[in-house]
Design a protein around this motif. Structure first.
Motif, PDB file in Angstrom:
ATOM      1  N   ALA A  35       0.835  -1.206   0.000  1.00  0.00           N
ATOM      2  CA  ALA A  35       0.000   0.000   0.000  1.00  0.00           C
ATOM      3  C   ALA A  35       0.869   1.255   0.000  1.00  0.00           C
ATOM      4  O   ALA A  35       0.564   2.234  -0.688  1.00  0.00           O
ATOM      5  CB  ALA A  35      -0.934  -0.005   1.204  1.00  0.00           C
ATOM      6  N   GLY A  36       1.944   1.247   0.761  1.00  0.00           N
ATOM      7  CA  GLY A  36       2.855   2.382   0.768  1.00  0.00           C
ATOM      8  C   GLY A  36       3.530   2.583  -0.572  1.00  0.00           C
ATOM      9  O   GLY A  36       3.689   3.724  -1.049  1.00  0.00           O
ATOM     10  N   GLN A  37       3.918   1.509  -1.216  1.00  0.00           N
ATOM     11  CA  GLN A  37       4.525   1.615  -2.542  1.00  0.00           C
ATOM     12  C   GLN A  37       3.512   2.117  -3.568  1.00  0.00           C
ATOM     13  O   GLN A  37       3.852   2.897  -4.455  1.00  0.00           O
ATOM     14  CB  GLN A  37       5.088   0.260  -2.974  1.00  0.00           C
ATOM     15  N   LEU A  38       2.277   1.674  -3.442  1.00  0.00           N
ATOM     16  CA  LEU A  38       1.232   2.141  -4.345  1.00  0.00           C
ATOM     17  C   LEU A  38       0.992   3.638  -4.169  1.00  0.00           C
ATOM     18  O   LEU A  38       0.865   4.372  -5.157  1.00  0.00           O
ATOM     19  CB  LEU A  38      -0.066   1.364  -4.107  1.00  0.00           C
ATOM     20  N   ALA A  92      -9.789   4.443  -6.561  1.00  0.00           N
ATOM     21  CA  ALA A  92     -10.639   3.391  -5.990  1.00  0.00           C
ATOM     22  C   ALA A  92      -9.813   2.137  -5.683  1.00  0.00           C
ATOM     23  O   ALA A  92      -9.996   1.502  -4.635  1.00  0.00           O
ATOM     24  CB  ALA A  92     -11.774   3.051  -6.946  1.00  0.00           C
ATOM     25  N   GLY A  93      -8.898   1.787  -6.567  1.00  0.00           N
ATOM     26  CA  GLY A  93      -8.021   0.641  -6.321  1.00  0.00           C
ATOM     27  C   GLY A  93      -7.140   0.845  -5.099  1.00  0.00           C
ATOM     28  O   GLY A  93      -6.963  -0.054  -4.284  1.00  0.00           O
ATOM     29  N   ALA A  94      -6.593   2.052  -4.972  1.00  0.00           N
ATOM     30  CA  ALA A  94      -5.757   2.358  -3.806  1.00  0.00           C
ATOM     31  C   ALA A  94      -6.598   2.342  -2.531  1.00  0.00           C
ATOM     32  O   ALA A  94      -6.153   1.835  -1.495  1.00  0.00           O
ATOM     33  CB  ALA A  94      -5.089   3.717  -3.989  1.00  0.00           C
ATOM     34  N   ALA A  95      -7.794   2.872  -2.603  1.00  0.00           N
ATOM     35  CA  ALA A  95      -8.677   2.890  -1.427  1.00  0.00           C
ATOM     36  C   ALA A  95      -9.037   1.470  -0.999  1.00  0.00           C
ATOM     37  O   ALA A  95      -9.099   1.173   0.203  1.00  0.00           O
ATOM     38  CB  ALA A  95      -9.942   3.693  -1.727  1.00  0.00           C
ATOM     39  N   LEU A  96      -9.268   0.579  -1.958  1.00  0.00           N
ATOM     40  CA  LEU A  96      -9.573  -0.810  -1.614  1.00  0.00           C
ATOM     41  C   LEU A  96      -8.392  -1.493  -0.933  1.00  0.00           C
ATOM     42  O   LEU A  96      -8.571  -2.260   0.013  1.00  0.00           O
ATOM     43  CB  LEU A  96      -9.982  -1.593  -2.864  1.00  0.00           C
ATOM     44  N   LEU A  97      -7.194  -1.206  -1.412  1.00  0.00           N
ATOM     45  CA  LEU A  97      -6.021  -1.799  -0.793  1.00  0.00           C
ATOM     46  C   LEU A  97      -5.822  -1.284   0.630  1.00  0.00           C
ATOM     47  O   LEU A  97      -5.547  -2.054   1.549  1.00  0.00           O
ATOM     48  CB  LEU A  97      -4.774  -1.524  -1.634  1.00  0.00           C
ATOM     49  N   PHE A  98      -5.996   0.018   0.836  1.00  0.00           N
ATOM     50  CA  PHE A  98      -5.881   0.583   2.176  1.00  0.00           C
ATOM     51  C   PHE A  98      -6.985   0.048   3.096  1.00  0.00           C
ATOM     52  O   PHE A  98      -6.730  -0.247   4.265  1.00  0.00           O
ATOM     53  CB  PHE A  98      -5.917   2.109   2.134  1.00  0.00           C
ATOM     54  N   ALA A  99      -8.193  -0.104   2.563  1.00  0.00           N
ATOM     55  CA  ALA A  99      -9.288  -0.658   3.362  1.00  0.00           C
ATOM     56  C   ALA A  99      -8.996  -2.110   3.751  1.00  0.00           C
ATOM     57  O   ALA A  99      -9.319  -2.544   4.858  1.00  0.00           O
ATOM     58  CB  ALA A  99     -10.607  -0.570   2.602  1.00  0.00           C
TER      59      ALA A  99
END
Length: 80
Positions: free
Chosen positions: A17-20, A45-52
């Motif tokens: 997530a940090g790399q993204l 949205a993809g980044a938000a899903l990964l953080f979630a």
């Protein structure tokens, strides 16, 4: 150590997530001579899903029933 408390899945997901997030910032501002790619809804949205997912893995680790369970004696097949 932090990695022992987090667990393997949360640790690796947090690193990714940090790399993204860093990649999104580099692309958006064109840093390090990258081509500028503005934030789009699908990328965010993809980044938000990964953080979630990272948050749900971390929260589940401390709220799951197995976290506070007490030691239960196990019986073998021949003990009744």
């Amino acid at each position: 150590m932090l990695f022992r408390r987090l667990g393997g899945a949360v640790l690796i997901a947090s690193i990714v997530a940090g790399q993204l997030a860093a990649g999104l910032v580099l692309d958006h501002f064109g840093l390090l001579e990258f081509v500028k790619n503005a934030f789009r809804a699908t990328r965010l949205a993809g980044a938000a899903l990964l953080f979630a997912g990272c948050i749900s893995f971390g929260v589940d680790r401390y709220t799951a029933p197995h976290f506070a369970r007490r030691q239960v004696q196990r019986r073998t097949l021949f003990e009744c």
